[in-house]
Design a protein around this motif. Structure first.
Motif, mmCIF file in Angstrom:
data_model
loop_
_atom_site.group_PDB
_atom_site.id
_atom_site.type_symbol
_atom_site.label_atom_id
_atom_site.label_comp_id
_atom_site.label_asym_id
_atom_site.label_seq_id
_atom_site.Cartn_x
_atom_site.Cartn_y
_atom_site.Cartn_z
ATOM 1 N N TYR A 137 3.785 13.132 7.865
ATOM 2 C CA TYR A 137 3.313 11.796 7.461
ATOM 3 C C TYR A 137 4.488 10.946 7.000
ATOM 4 C CZ TYR A 137 1.198 8.193 4.441
ATOM 5 O OH TYR A 137 0.846 7.007 3.836
ATOM 6 N N TYR A 138 5.386 11.540 6.225
ATOM 7 C CA TYR A 138 6.515 10.761 5.696
ATOM 8 C C TYR A 138 7.609 10.513 6.737
ATOM 9 C CZ TYR A 138 4.469 9.734 1.317
ATOM 10 O OH TYR A 138 3.641 9.194 0.372
ATOM 11 N N ASP A 172 -0.639 13.273 -2.456
ATOM 12 C CA ASP A 172 -1.508 13.060 -1.298
ATOM 13 C C ASP A 172 -1.598 14.267 -0.378
ATOM 14 O OD1 ASP A 172 -2.093 10.327 -1.949
ATOM 15 O OD2 ASP A 172 0.008 9.956 -1.528
ATOM 16 N N ALA A 176 0.820 -1.229 0.000
ATOM 17 C CA ALA A 176 0.000 0.000 0.000
ATOM 18 C C ALA A 176 0.850 1.274 0.000
ATOM 19 C CB ALA A 176 -1.005 0.004 1.156
ATOM 20 N N MET A 177 2.101 1.142 -0.455
ATOM 21 C CA MET A 177 2.984 2.311 -0.479
ATOM 22 C C MET A 177 3.076 2.851 -1.899
ATOM 23 S SD MET A 177 5.921 0.837 1.978
ATOM 24 C CE MET A 177 5.470 0.150 3.566
ATOM 25 N N GLY A 178 2.318 3.901 -2.158
ATOM 26 C CA GLY A 178 2.352 4.504 -3.479
ATOM 27 C C GLY A 178 1.055 5.212 -3.790
ATOM 28 N N ASP A 206 -6.927 2.981 3.271
ATOM 29 C CA ASP A 206 -6.468 4.366 3.122
ATOM 30 C C ASP A 206 -5.592 4.704 4.325
ATOM 31 O OD1 ASP A 206 -6.489 7.284 3.180
ATOM 32 O OD2 ASP A 206 -8.162 7.220 1.763
ATOM 33 N N THR A 207 -4.294 4.859 4.060
ATOM 34 C CA THR A 207 -3.341 5.223 5.096
ATOM 35 C C THR A 207 -2.983 6.698 4.948
ATOM 36 O OG1 THR A 207 -2.482 2.980 5.070
ATOM 37 C CG2 THR A 207 -1.028 4.644 6.017
ATOM 38 N N GLY A 208 -3.039 7.146 3.686
ATOM 39 C CA GLY A 208 -2.721 8.557 3.408
ATOM 40 C C GLY A 208 -3.437 9.037 2.159
ATOM 41 N N GLY A 209 -4.496 8.362 1.769
ATOM 42 C CA GLY A 209 -5.237 8.798 0.575
ATOM 43 C C GLY A 209 -5.589 7.672 -0.375
ATOM 44 N N SER A 210 -5.195 6.451 -0.020
ATOM 45 C CA SER A 210 -5.276 5.324 -0.956
ATOM 46 C C SER A 210 -6.665 4.837 -1.330
ATOM 47 C CB SER A 210 -4.478 4.146 -0.406
ATOM 48 O OG SER A 210 -3.117 4.378 -0.660
ATOM 49 N N PHE A 248 0.478 -1.541 7.382
ATOM 50 C CA PHE A 248 1.447 -0.605 6.791
ATOM 51 C C PHE A 248 1.828 0.366 7.909
ATOM 52 C CE2 PHE A 248 1.395 3.199 3.506
ATOM 53 C CZ PHE A 248 2.616 3.616 3.965
ATOM 54 N N ARG A 279 11.146 3.232 2.280
ATOM 55 C CA ARG A 279 10.369 3.528 3.491
ATOM 56 C C ARG A 279 11.009 2.884 4.723
ATOM 57 N NH1 ARG A 279 4.870 5.412 1.961
ATOM 58 N NH2 ARG A 279 5.147 5.839 -0.241
#
Ligand code: GLN
Length: 454
Positions: free
Chosen positions: A287-288, A405, A101-103, A152-156, A184, A335
Motif C-alpha cells: 500500500y505504501y 492501518d 486524507a494522508m494520515g 477510505d483509501t486505507g482505513g480512513s 488521493f 508521500r
C-alpha cells in the motif's frame, strides 16, 4: 438550529468543522420544509449532515485541509453530495481531516487536529479521533451532525469510526462515484458514510451510492435498499476468522473483543471457520508504494497556477517549487517523494510493478476464502484504542503511524467492502470496534452482520 448551536458551543474544543455554513443550512432546511409541506419529502429530507473537506461543494470551502488549496471554492458539486442533497439532506459545513486524507490521526490537517469527544476515564488528555476522516467521526460522535460523508483509501472511514464509537462503512470500490472528490490514490479511494448506528449508515449509503458517467470506475449495478437487510438472520452464514490479523503490541482487550464478537455471531446461528489470508503481511508495504505512487501523480496538478495558493518566484519553475514547498505539509511531501521515487524509470519494476503483483495476491487470498464458502470475515479494525494527540512515539516514527492501518488496508487493496461497528469499551473507558469484511457489492451482508454485533 439545534445542530448549529451545538456546533457553536462545542466546535471550538473539538475542531471538527473547518467551515460552518449556517446560511446554506437554513436555506436548505427551509426548502426541505416546503417539500415536506407539499408531500414531496425525500428519504433524507431535512437531515443535517457534515461533509468531509475532501468533497467538492459548489461555492463552499473545499481544501482537503491543505494550505495549498487556500481559498479554493469549486464551481461544481461532487456526485456523492449531489445525491445527498437530492434526497433532501441539509449541509452544515465542511469537516476536518488529515491533509489530502494522508494520515491516521487527523494531525496532518493544516487546521490542526480534530479532537475525539471521548476521554479516558479520569483523564483530561486530548485523544485523536483517528484519521483521515477524524472530523467526520468526531462530529458524528459529538452530535454535531446526524451523519457525515467520509472517504477510505486505507482505513480512513473505519479507523476513526472505531476510535469514536460510531459506525463507518467503506463500500466496494466502484459503489460510490469518486467524481468531485479530491483524489488521493484513485485506485483505492472510496466514499462512504460515518453514522451513529448501522441503520443510519445503511440509509446514508443508499443515497450516496450511484453509477455515474463522470466516473468510469463507478459500477452500473442497482443499489439495493440496505435498510431492509437490517434485522435479517445470520443463521447458517459462514464467518471466516483470519488467523493473520494479529500484530505485536496489539491490545489484549481487542483480541478478547474479537473472541466476544465470534461468540455473539455463533449465538445468532452463524458458523465460525478459521481462514488464512497468507499475504496479509505484505499489504501495508505494498500500500505504501501504490498509494504514494498514485498520490504523487494526482498531486502534480497543484502548481500554483490552477488552484489556491501561489508563492511568487523569480521564474515559473521557482514559483512551482516555492508554492509546493510552502503549500504541502510534511506528510504530503513525504508521500510525493516516495511516490515519485517508486515510479522513476530505474525503480518502477522493483517497487511499483512488484507492489501491483502483491496486490493481486492479496485480492486472491480473499477470493479463495469466499470460493471456499465464507460469506463474511470478522476481524479487528485497529491494534489499539484512540491514542493521545501528539503521541511522541507515533510522531517520531511515521511507520508506526502507518501500522494503525494494518487491518484496514488489505480491503482497499482488494477493493472489498468493510464496516466498522462499535462493539465494546476498553478498561480505559474508550470505544472499540470490530470489522466485518464482505464480498464485492454485498454490503447488505455487512449491515446485517454488523447489526447483530452493535
Ligand atoms: N492512514 C492511511 C494513509 O495515511 C489511510 C488514509 C485513508 O484511508 N485516506 O494513507
Amino acid at each position: 438550529d439545534a445542530y448549529l448551536s451545538a456546533i457553536e458551543a462545542t466546535n471550538g474544543a473539538l475542531n471538527a468543522y473547518v467551515a460552518v455554513t449556517p446560511d446554506i443550512a437554513r436555506d436548505m432546511a427551509k426548502a426541505s420544509d416546503s417539500r415536506i409541506a407539499e408531500g414531496k419529502a425525500g428519504v433524507l429530507e431535512g437531515i443535517p449532515l457534515g461533509v468531509k473537506d475532501l468533497f467538492a461543494t459548489k461555492g463552499v470551502h473545499t481544501q482537503a485541509c491543505s494550505h495549498i488549496l487556500d481559498g479554493f471554492k469549486p464551481e461544481y458539486e461532487s456526485t456523492v453530495t449531489t445525491n445527498l442533497w437530492n434526497a433532501g439532506a441539509v449541509m452544515l459545513g465542511k469537516l476536518n481531516m488529515d491533509e489530502f486524507a494522508m494520515g491516521s490521526s487527523n494531525e496532518s490537517s493544516y487546521y490542526g487536529p480534530a479532537v475525539n469527544p471521548w476521554k479516558a476515564t479520569g483523564s483530561d488528555e486530548k485523544l485523536v479521533p483517528g484519521g483521515s476522516s477524524g472530523g467526520s467521526a468526531a462530529a458524528v460522535a459529538a452530535h454535531l451532525c446526524a451523519g457525515a460523508t467520509a472517504t477510505d483509501t486505507g482505513g480512513s472511514i473505519r479507523q476513526p469510526a472505531a476510535f469514536t464509537g460510531t459506525v463507518g462503512i467503506k463500500p466496494t470500490y466502484g459503489r460510490c462515484s469518486r467524481w468531485g472528490i479530491v483524489a488521493f490514490a484513485s485506485s483505492l479511494d472510496q466514499a462512504g458514510p460515518i453514522a451513529r448506528d448501522v441503520r443510519d449508515a445503511a440509509i446514508l449509503l443508499k443515497s450516496m451510492a450511484s453509477t455515474d458517467a463522470k466516473d468510469t470506475t463507478s459500477v452500473d449495478l442497482p443499489v439495493p435498499d440496505y435498510e431492509k437487510a437490517i434485522g435479517g438472520s445470520v443463521k447458517g452464514m459462514k464467518i471466516g476468522i483470519p488467523r493473520e490479523y494479529r500484530v505485536d503490541g496489539m491490545s489484549e482487550e481487542i483480541l478478547a473483543l474479537w473472541q466476544q464478537g465470534i461468540a455473539w455471531l455463533k449465538e445468532a446461528g452463524a458458523e465460525i471457520v478459521d481462514i488464512s489470508l497468507p499475504h496479509t503481511k505484505y499489504a501495508l508495504p505494498a500500500y505504501y508504494i501504490v498509494a504514494p505512487a498514485e498520490a504523487s501523480s494526482n498531486l502534480a496538478r497543484y502548481d500554483g497556477v490552477r488552484y489556491g495558493l501561489r508563492v511568487d518566484g523569480k521564474d515559473i519553475a521557482d514559483m512551482y517549487e516555492k508554492t509546493r514547498a510552502e503549500g504541502f505539509g510534511k506528510e504530503v511531501q513525504r508521500r510525493i517523494m516516495i511516490g515519485t521515487y517508486v515510479l522513476s524509470a530505474g525503480y518502477y519494476d522493483a517497487y511499483y510493478l512488484k507492489a501491483q503483483k502483491v496486490r493481486t495476491l492479496i485480492k486472491r487470498d480473499f477470493e479463495l476464502a469466499f470460493e471456499a464458502g465464507v460469506d463474511a470475515i470478522l476481524a479487528p479494525i485497529t491494534p489499539t484504542s484512540a491514542f493521545a494527540i501528539g503521541d511522541k512515539e507515533l510522531a517520531a516514527d511515521p511507520v508506526k503511524m502507518y501500522l494503525q492501518d494494518v487491518f484496514t488496508i488489505t480491503l482497499n487493496m482488494a477493493g472489498l467492502p468493510g464496516i466498522s461497528v462499535p462493539a465494546g469499551i476498553d478498561s480505559k473507558g474508550l470505544p472499540l470496534g470490530l470489522q466485518i469484511i464482505g464480498k464485492p457489492f454485498e454490503e447488505e451482508t455487512l449491515f446485517k452482520t454488523a447489526h447483530v454485533i452493535e
